[in-house]
Motif scaffolding. Sequence first.
Motif, PDB file in Angstrom:
ATOM      1  N   THR A   3      38.185   4.873  28.281  1.00  0.00           N
ATOM      2  CA  THR A   3      38.509   3.677  27.515  1.00  0.00           C
ATOM      3  C   THR A   3      37.504   2.588  27.840  1.00  0.00           C
ATOM      4  O   THR A   3      36.955   2.541  28.949  1.00  0.00           O
ATOM      5  N   VAL A 104      32.431   6.019  22.749  1.00  0.00           N
ATOM      6  CA  VAL A 104      33.714   5.335  22.770  1.00  0.00           C
ATOM      7  C   VAL A 104      33.409   3.841  22.812  1.00  0.00           C
ATOM      8  O   VAL A 104      32.719   3.369  23.727  1.00  0.00           O
TER       9      VAL A 104
ATOM     10  N   THR B  44      35.749   3.924  15.384  1.00  0.00           N
ATOM     11  CA  THR B  44      36.497   5.083  15.860  1.00  0.00           C
ATOM     12  C   THR B  44      35.839   6.342  15.318  1.00  0.00           C
ATOM     13  O   THR B  44      35.579   6.433  14.111  1.00  0.00           O
ATOM     14  N   GLU B  58      38.290  14.527  15.633  1.00  0.00           N
ATOM     15  CA  GLU B  58      38.978  13.833  16.717  1.00  0.00           C
ATOM     16  C   GLU B  58      40.474  13.766  16.408  1.00  0.00           C
ATOM     17  O   GLU B  58      40.908  13.977  15.258  1.00  0.00           O
TER      18      GLU B  58
END
Lengths: 115, 114
Positions: A3, A104, B44, B58
Amino acid sequence: AQTVTQSQPEMSVQEAETVTLSCTYDTSENNYYLFWYKQPPSRQMILVIRQEAYKQQNATENRFSVNFQKAAKSFSLKISDSQLGDTAMYFCAFTSQGGSEKLVFGKGTKLTVNP
Amino acid sequence: SAVISQKPSRDICQRGTSLTIQCQVDSQVTMMFWYRQQPGQSLTLIATANQGSEATYESGFVIDKFPISRPNLTFSTLTVSNMSPEDSSIYLCSVARRLNTEAFFGQGTRLTVV
């Protein structure tokens, strides 16, 4: 799962001043890469700076530098001599070494440079 | 570096229809990815486009909704199927040549579903 957290949704700075954007991340891996991307209103994502986790020396690119604190899992971006063209969204991003280059991203910080 | 051409740059579509977005790179690349950026949000990852095989999706994204093709090392398409207003987003193509080096992005496709 990795994260990335950016705790500053918005920041502003006066032209020619210095500003620091914060980023923390969470991972159990030892080797990885961290990035700062800039997204101006044109939507084009532009790489600002990259840091390899195995390198102790902080990366620098002209007016942009990072403060990488591996133990604290912190990766802040310092912009010196801010320019009007620096106005943009800034995203901190992580990818693991040996992974598939998947990034990410944090939620981003909107930076406004004021004249 | 890599120059990425993404088309269309924007579109307004009716709900229930499908839109195919194209990503063309000026040279061969190892990795190609599709990201979604919802309004005011971060990026994302939808999937990794694999050359000659099915894409790797994903969590939360499925092939029936987002079919992806990658016939060669310079081209990929993403289709947003049976669209609803919740699909209104910016969709970005990203490429990389080697593991962990710089990822390059297209300018994105701004999709509005009405």
